[in-house]
Design an enzyme around this catalytic site. Sequence first.
Site, PDB file in Angstrom:
ATOM      1  N   ALA A  88       0.841  -1.203   0.000  1.00  0.00           N
ATOM      2  CA  ALA A  88       0.000   0.000   0.000  1.00  0.00           C
ATOM      3  C   ALA A  88       0.872   1.248   0.000  1.00  0.00           C
ATOM      4  CB  ALA A  88      -0.895  -0.004   1.237  1.00  0.00           C
ATOM      5  N   LYS A  89       0.393   2.279  -0.664  1.00  0.00           N
ATOM      6  CA  LYS A  89       1.110   3.554  -0.656  1.00  0.00           C
ATOM      7  C   LYS A  89       0.502   4.385   0.474  1.00  0.00           C
ATOM      8  CE  LYS A  89       2.845   6.987  -3.946  1.00  0.00           C
ATOM      9  NZ  LYS A  89       4.241   6.953  -3.527  1.00  0.00           N
ATOM     10  N   ALA A  90       0.968   4.094   1.672  1.00  0.00           N
ATOM     11  CA  ALA A  90       0.399   4.688   2.878  1.00  0.00           C
ATOM     12  C   ALA A  90       1.286   5.823   3.381  1.00  0.00           C
ATOM     13  CB  ALA A  90       0.271   3.624   3.958  1.00  0.00           C
TER      14      ALA A  90
END
Length: 299
Positions: free
Chosen positions: A155-157
């Site tokens: 995820a691009k968190a």
Amino acid sequence: MTSYYNDQTILYLNGSYVKANEAKVDLYSQSIHYGYAVFEGIRSYRTANDRTRIFKAEEHFQRLKKSSEALNIPYPYEAEELISVSYELLKQNKLQNAYIRPLVYSPANMGFTRNTESFLTIQVWEMGNFLGDQLLKVMTSSFERPNPRAFKMEAKAAGHYVNSIMASQDAKAKGYDEALLNDVNGFVAEAPGANMFFEKNGKLYTPPLGNILPGITRATVLEICRELEIPVEEKFFKTAELYEAETAFFCGTAAEVIGWASLDGIPFRKDWNTTVGKIIQEAYKARITEKEFKPALAF
Ligand code: PMP
């Protein structure tokens, strides 16, 4: 400080187009306090025939959806709808070569509980084509990428980027251009904001998915390799193997394809202009501007 907006700038916020300097965010947001948000980094380019095209728009908004789902953040959007919003923003801000930043963030919540709603902003700013020929001095970082059993690394968190910031700042403080981080098992993983490939005997290698962000540029490089019949392999490897490489490069939406001069002060022996990496760089450049590409170099 870089200025991302001025008095005229319009951004998208929860269904409306508003002036950037009039937009408000709730300072009690769980995202600000805990880094609990997801985002994307997308680019648009002025193409060879003077159109404005968002590169791999669908892929980026699909990843935003996956990132939201991985973090249990409500995501009631369709890619198609957000792609139109992005084009509208480019139009309203009169931009062609731009960076597009959607951010899905959370409401006021000082607890660690799940929310029933989320918010969305999309911001755009000018970003020139900085795919340069300036090769990078890369440093193996003492910071590792976060443990994939502690975070959803696919995820691009927002919160993951504390790790990126620490590693990048450290490399720059030591006189390097960028950091290279290992994964939790000691295998080479990625840069703070880009994936990597290395080249040996005309073949490319890149770390497999699992402990890295599944980069859309990485996927594009693999696509280019397939089309140009450049041999490529996804495998785990350590820094020692990189020292023996002929060259290496980073790839990412912002970084595009950028070669390395050296790793940990050890220069790569092969001239970048004679590498497969250079061909990939040229092919990528053509692809983002929708130009036809024919490799000039033999490989
Ligand atoms: N790894 C990390 C940690 C990143 O932040 C990025 C930039 N989004 C990438 C890799 C490259 O991903 P992409 O090619 O999709 O921009």
